[in-house]
Write a protein that holds these residues in place. Structure first.
Motif, PDB file in Angstrom:
ATOM      1  N   ASP A   1       5.203  11.666  -7.691  1.00 38.90           N
ATOM      2  CA  ASP A   1       4.773  10.265  -7.610  1.00 38.90           C
ATOM      3  C   ASP A   1       5.842   9.407  -6.944  1.00 38.90           C
TER       4      ASP A   1
ATOM      5  N   LEU B   1       5.431   8.968  -3.211  1.00 35.56           N
ATOM      6  CA  LEU B   1       4.324   8.223  -2.628  1.00 35.56           C
ATOM      7  C   LEU B   1       4.894   7.106  -1.761  1.00 35.56           C
TER       8      LEU B   1
ATOM      9  N   ASN C   1       3.202   0.677  -1.882  1.00 33.38           N
ATOM     10  CA  ASN C   1       1.876   0.088  -1.667  1.00 33.38           C
ATOM     11  C   ASN C   1       1.778  -0.681  -0.357  1.00 33.38           C
TER      12      ASN C   1
ATOM     13  N   LEU D   1       1.028   1.776   2.308  1.00 33.38           N
ATOM     14  CA  LEU D   1      -0.342   2.280   2.185  1.00 33.38           C
ATOM     15  C   LEU D   1      -1.348   1.227   2.640  1.00 33.38           C
TER      16      LEU D   1
ATOM     17  N   MET E   1      -4.805   2.640   1.094  1.00 32.01           N
ATOM     18  CA  MET E   1      -4.523   2.369  -0.316  1.00 32.01           C
ATOM     19  C   MET E   1      -5.535   3.082  -1.213  1.00 32.01           C
TER      20      MET E   1
ATOM     21  N   LYS F   1      -4.672   6.830  -2.233  1.00 25.41           N
ATOM     22  CA  LYS F   1      -3.431   7.095  -2.972  1.00 25.41           C
ATOM     23  C   LYS F   1      -3.595   8.373  -3.796  1.00 25.41           C
TER      24      LYS F   1
ATOM     25  N   SER G   1      -0.820  10.156   1.611  1.00 25.59           N
ATOM     26  CA  SER G   1      -0.179   9.017   0.936  1.00 25.59           C
ATOM     27  C   SER G   1       1.251   9.316   0.507  1.00 25.59           C
ATOM     28  N   TYR G   2       1.714  10.540   0.756  1.00 25.36           N
ATOM     29  CA  TYR G   2       3.072  10.933   0.362  1.00 25.36           C
ATOM     30  C   TYR G   2       4.020  10.965   1.554  1.00 25.36           C
TER      31      TYR G   2
ATOM     32  N   TYR H   1       8.786   5.983  -9.541  1.00 18.54           N
ATOM     33  CA  TYR H   1       7.449   5.381  -9.454  1.00 18.54           C
ATOM     34  C   TYR H   1       7.082   4.780 -10.801  1.00 18.54           C
TER      35      TYR H   1
ATOM     36  N   TYR I   1       2.058   0.539 -10.637  1.00 13.81           N
ATOM     37  CA  TYR I   1       1.289   1.299  -9.643  1.00 13.81           C
ATOM     38  C   TYR I   1       1.975   1.270  -8.276  1.00 13.81           C
ATOM     39  N   ASP I   2       3.314   1.368  -8.318  1.00 14.46           N
ATOM     40  CA  ASP I   2       4.072   1.269  -7.071  1.00 14.46           C
ATOM     41  C   ASP I   2       5.463   1.858  -7.252  1.00 14.46           C
TER      42      ASP I   2
END
Length: 315
Positions: A127, A130, A133, A136, A142, A145, A150-151, A175, A180-181
């Motif tokens: 995570d 990632l 955001n 993304l 987004m 994700k 997304s990685y 993360y 969520y970021d």
């Protein structure tokens, strides 16, 4: 062990739960009920019996593998007449969202750290790799994700290469599931542990993400790999149950990215969770995660109650 009939040509040896449990041998159970309570995930109860039957035999197997690999490194350095550098043993753990791979990773970490010849066991989740955001969103992905694109795969590969090269200190981004970021300027520092466990959705994947052509794959750095498996219908149910529970925990936090879901009714929560599952997580599972199942050295097959019912070990 299942080795006859239609399974005789399989690259795996399949063990029933009882057969696998006997391979624990005389390995003592080092975890207490209180310690186990801190390791399992939300809506996922893991009993000491599960640890004894499934995870203790696995920790014994991994301990043997680690010892053999350490001896191999020493033999190589003896042949070359060079100083023995400490090279961490890397274990990869893959599986779907909500299948329980994080719990599996934490239990394995706790058990392996009890063995005397490798007390330092680090756990890293992908995570942290990632893209933030903002990246993304700028790329219009987004909603993707957790999908391979997304990685920051190059950063993850550099991280693993540094670990395998024996670097004295390696950093991994942090993360926040609450926000969520990625957390800016915050890192997990890895300082030459004996074992590193790398847990993530797509760690066994070999085909490159769209527009990307890495020469190495994450799994190239693994000494051992585990896939946590279950019927998709069960995983879907676990995801929805977890989503409903999160309304009263993480979602209700003032800083939660998903705070808008905290006030949903049971029916609304089921509907939203089912929609997210079908549009995002199920697609990722079918297209990217499940196809990597048979690349794992060992598969833990779960039943509807999260308990492992069969273990498949590559021959």
């Amino acid at each position: 062990m299942t080795q006859n009939g239609q399974h005789h040509l399989s690259p795996y040896i399949t063990f029933t739960r009882a057969e696998w449990a006997r391979l624990r041998d005389a390995t003592p159970l080092p975890l207490t009920e209180e310690e186990l309570e801190t390791l399992h995930g939300l809506n996922e109860r893991v009993s000491l019996e599960e640890v004894s039957d499934i995870y203790l035999p696995l920790s014994r197997l991994l301990n043997l593998y680690v010892a053999a690999t350490q001896n191999l490194h020493r033999a190589t350095h003896t042949f070359l007449g060079s100083r023995v550098e400490k090279v961490p043993y890397i274990i990869g753990i893959a599986g779907s969202v909500a299948v329980g791979k994080s719990t599996t990773a934490r239990i394995i970490q706790a058990l392996l750290a009890r063995w005397p010849n490798h007390p330092q066991v680090a756990l890293v989740t992908t995570d942290g790799f990632l893209y933030p955001n903002r990246v993304l969103e700028a790329r219009g992905i987004m909603h993707r994700k957790g999908f391979p694109e997304s990685y920051d795969v190059r950063a993850l590969l550099r991280f693993l290469a540094d670990i395998k090269s024996g670097a004295p200190e390696v950093r991994a981004p942090v993360y926040s599931h609450l926000r969520y970021d990625i957390v800016p300027d915050e890192y997990v520092v890895i300082r030459q542990p004996d074992i590193v466990i790398v847990e993530g959705l797509n760690v066994l994947q070999t085909h490159p993400a769209p527009g990307d052509r890495p020469r190495l794959f994450v799994s190239d750095f693994f000494d051992f790999s585990i896939y946590v498996d279950a019927d998709e219908r069960d995983i879907r149910r676990w995801y929805i149950e977890r989503f409903q529970t999160l309304r009263y925990t993480a979602f209700s936090h003032p800083e939660s990215y998903f705070r808008r879901y905290a006030t949903l009714s049971d029916a609304q929560a089921r509907e939203v969770a089912a929609s997210i599952w079908e549009q995002i997580n199920a697609v990722n599972l079918r297209e990217n995660i499940a196809p990597t199942r048979y690349r794992a050295r060992l598969i833990l097959e779960k039943g509807p109650d999260h308990a492992v019912v069969r273990v498949h070990l590559r021959k």
